[in-house]
Design a protein around this motif. Structure first.
Motif, PDB file in Angstrom:
ATOM      1  N   THR A  77       0.848  -1.200   0.000  1.00  0.00           N
ATOM      2  CA  THR A  77       0.000   0.000   0.000  1.00  0.00           C
ATOM      3  C   THR A  77       0.880   1.246   0.000  1.00  0.00           C
ATOM      4  O   THR A  77       1.954   1.270   0.615  1.00  0.00           O
TER       5      THR A  77
ATOM      6  N   GLU B  29       0.104   3.983   1.370  1.00  0.00           N
ATOM      7  CA  GLU B  29       0.050   4.589   2.701  1.00  0.00           C
ATOM      8  C   GLU B  29       1.193   4.090   3.560  1.00  0.00           C
ATOM      9  O   GLU B  29       1.812   4.851   4.315  1.00  0.00           O
TER      10      GLU B  29
ATOM     11  N   GLU C 100       1.633  10.681   0.429  1.00  0.00           N
ATOM     12  CA  GLU C 100       0.532  11.504   0.923  1.00  0.00           C
ATOM     13  C   GLU C 100      -0.694  11.376   0.033  1.00  0.00           C
ATOM     14  O   GLU C 100      -0.597  11.159  -1.180  1.00  0.00           O
ATOM     15  N   GLU C 101      -1.831  11.549   0.674  1.00  0.00           N
ATOM     16  CA  GLU C 101      -3.106  11.418  -0.034  1.00  0.00           C
ATOM     17  C   GLU C 101      -3.461  12.729  -0.724  1.00  0.00           C
ATOM     18  O   GLU C 101      -3.339  13.807  -0.150  1.00  0.00           O
ATOM     19  N   ARG C 102      -3.884  12.628  -1.984  1.00  0.00           N
ATOM     20  CA  ARG C 102      -4.320  13.806  -2.733  1.00  0.00           C
ATOM     21  C   ARG C 102      -5.796  14.081  -2.443  1.00  0.00           C
ATOM     22  O   ARG C 102      -6.507  13.220  -1.921  1.00  0.00           O
TER      23      ARG C 102
ATOM     24  N   GLY D  85      -9.103  11.507  -1.958  1.00  0.00           N
ATOM     25  CA  GLY D  85      -8.757  10.223  -1.356  1.00  0.00           C
ATOM     26  C   GLY D  85      -7.900   9.343  -2.233  1.00  0.00           C
ATOM     27  O   GLY D  85      -7.910   8.113  -2.071  1.00  0.00           O
ATOM     28  N   VAL D  86      -7.147   9.889  -3.157  1.00  0.00           N
ATOM     29  CA  VAL D  86      -6.329   9.104  -4.089  1.00  0.00           C
ATOM     30  C   VAL D  86      -4.851   9.312  -3.764  1.00  0.00           C
ATOM     31  O   VAL D  86      -4.421  10.420  -3.460  1.00  0.00           O
ATOM     32  N   ARG D  87      -4.092   8.216  -3.843  1.00  0.00           N
ATOM     33  CA  ARG D  87      -2.647   8.273  -3.694  1.00  0.00           C
ATOM     34  C   ARG D  87      -1.996   7.743  -4.997  1.00  0.00           C
ATOM     35  O   ARG D  87      -2.491   6.793  -5.588  1.00  0.00           O
TER      36      ARG D  87
ATOM     37  N   GLU E 135      -3.999   4.423  -5.870  1.00  0.00           N
ATOM     38  CA  GLU E 135      -4.692   3.785  -4.743  1.00  0.00           C
ATOM     39  C   GLU E 135      -5.812   4.705  -4.270  1.00  0.00           C
ATOM     40  O   GLU E 135      -5.621   5.919  -4.136  1.00  0.00           O
ATOM     41  N   ARG E 136      -7.025   4.067  -3.996  1.00  0.00           N
ATOM     42  CA  ARG E 136      -8.178   4.878  -3.558  1.00  0.00           C
ATOM     43  C   ARG E 136      -8.954   4.118  -2.499  1.00  0.00           C
ATOM     44  O   ARG E 136      -9.155   2.889  -2.597  1.00  0.00           O
TER      45      ARG E 136
ATOM     46  N   THR F 276      -6.515  -0.780  -5.441  1.00  0.00           N
ATOM     47  CA  THR F 276      -5.192  -0.425  -5.984  1.00  0.00           C
ATOM     48  C   THR F 276      -5.072  -0.956  -7.405  1.00  0.00           C
ATOM     49  O   THR F 276      -5.394  -2.122  -7.674  1.00  0.00           O
TER      50      THR F 276
END
Length: 466
Positions: free
Chosen positions: A117, A119, A124-126, A129-131, A147-148, A161
């Motif tokens: 993951t 995380e 950091e999360e955009r 809620g997406v990375r 990733e969401r 993912t």
């Protein structure tokens, strides 16, 4: 078109600075463009991953309620074969987080072990809620992940993912960088050739000025002639004004020296005439001192004339005819001694950068002195000294040898002093070698005395050549 080669030249410094500035500009621009292209390639890749992610989210939302308690339903609408082939580099993974033991469903291309993951990797999360980021995958693959976190309420919370093989991004960036290097290489070469062209032709007027100054120094011209760009024309005017001022100063000095010579000549002649008619001790002393005064005045006036002539720009004369004429003249003057004067001029094109009268006086004094002391043979050699460097002055050398008694080092030092004579039986005032020494020094040359191979005295005169 030849590139500038001399490290100390202005053209070389301009070319080198252009190379450095061009290299720095192309390097900075290349780094910026490569970074921008990488960011664009990543955005395009992320959009592709985002499409797959949205497809999975839509399929999951429509099938989440059909799965059993704590289970993850198979997403609908994702039919890309890349997610079927094992280790294809394209994977998806769904993890249900609202159950005691998270349930995971993976694409068939993804082996056991799943995906890390973002995380856990500190990405950091955009907003939304997406990375997005990079992570290691199976079989040592470098993956680009999106990733969401999806909350479907009572149907569960899911972490979805989607990953793609990042080697596609690296290949695109590598191809772009290669094309960038090739393009910038051609542009840099074209720019440098343009700089060389501009430097060579832009500095050409300075080269013309250098050639014109050389012509003035060699006596081929009296002023800088020709048309020059308006940026250089003031320099040419100032140089011509300096040449004119130099000539005016020289002429004024000659006039003053002549006036002084005439002003002193008459009183000294009167003193000598008055003292010459009487034989008392006072008259003898006056006569002796007047003779000394006349010699001293003559010496200093001649030195002033020499300095005035030396300061004149653009005076040259040929060496060969002068030395030949002096040698023949001295043979006639000393014909009672039956002397043989051997003359050797290595290069007939050698020219003296100075007044002909001064050269005749220096060489004439030396040949005459050699003839006075020679037993029967005098050798005169004229040669050109090789320059020590490309920017150094060129000198020529006149060597005069005789087969006379010669001089010891101590006597050579005494002879160099003005008015000093070692043998009163020989005619002369003792000023000849002193004048030679002072004239050579005024012209930036030198006068030396050594032992000649013939056994007598060798005198060497080194003077600037044109």
């Amino acid at each position: 078109m030849n590139l500038p080669r001399a490290p100390g030249s202005l053209a070389f410094r301009l070319f080198l600075s252009a190379v450095v500035v061009t290299a720095l500009i192309l390097l900075v621009v290349g780094v910026v463009l490569s970074s921008m292209y990488r960011a664009g390639a990543e955005r395009a890749f992320d959009r592709r991953l985002d499409i797959y992610l949205k497809t999975i989210v839509g399929g999951l939302a429509s099938t989440a309620g059909t799965a059993g308690a704590g289970a993850v339903a198979e997403p609908q609408g994702l039919t890309d074969p890349l997610f079927v082939f094992p280790f294809s580099g394209w994977y998806w993974q769904m993890t249900r987080l609202d159950v005691a033991k998270p349930a995971i469903r993976r694409s068939r291309s993804l082996p056991e072990g799943g995906l890390p993951t973002l995380e856990s990797l500190g990405v950091e999360e955009r907003p939304g809620g997406v990375r997005e980021g990079y992570a290691p995958g199976p079989d040592n693959q470098n993956l680009r992940l999106v990733e969401r976190l999806l909350d479907l309420g009572q149907d569960g919370r899911y972490l979805i993912t989607v990953a793609g093989d990042a080697s596609e991004i690296e290949e695109e960036i590598t191809n772009f960088n290669l094309a960038l290097v090739g393009t910038f290489g051609v542009l840099g070469l074209a720019f440098l050739l343009t700089v060389v062209f501009q430097v060579r032709f832009g500095l050409k007027p300075l080269g013309r000025i250098s050639e014109a100054l050389a012509a003035v120094r060699s006596g081929k011209a009296e002023r800088l002639e020709g048309k020059y760009p308006e940026e250089i024309a003031p320099l040419v005017s100032e140089v011509n004004a300096l040449i004119d001022a130099n000539k005016e100063i020289v002429e004024r000095s000659r006039t003053h020296v002549g006036n002084l010579a005439h002003a002193l000549k008459t009183p000294l002649s009167v003193l000598l005439n008055e003292a010459g008619t009487r034989d008392d001790p006072l008259a003898v002393r006056v006569r002796d001192q007047a003779e000394i005064m006349r010699d001293q005045v003559g010496h200093h006036l001649e030195r002033a004339r020499m300095a005035a002539r030396v300061s004149l720009v653009g005076t040259v004369c040929e060496i060969g005819p002068i030395v030949t004429g002096l040698a023949r003249t001295m043979e006639k003057i000393h014909r009672t001694k039956d002397l043989a004067i051997d003359l050797e001029v290595a290069n007939e094109d050698i020219r003296f950068r100075g007044e002909r009268h001064d050269l005749e006086e220096m060489i004439g004094n030396l040949i005459d002195n050699a003839c006075k002391w020679a037993a029967g043979r005098v050798q005169v050699k004229v040669s050109l000294d090789p320059p020590r460097g490309p920017s150094e002055r060129v000198f020529f050398r006149v060597m005069i040898d005789d087969d006379g008694p010669g001089l010891t080092p101590g006597k050579r030092a005494e002879v160099g002093r003005r008015g000093r004579r070692l043998d009163e039986s020989k005619p002369g005032s003792g000023l000849g070698l002193s004048i030679v020494h002072e004239l050579a020094a005024l012209y930036g040359g030198r006068f030396e005395m050594n032992t000649a191979p013939l056994g007598g005295l060798r005198t060497e005169l080194v003077l600037p050549a044109a």
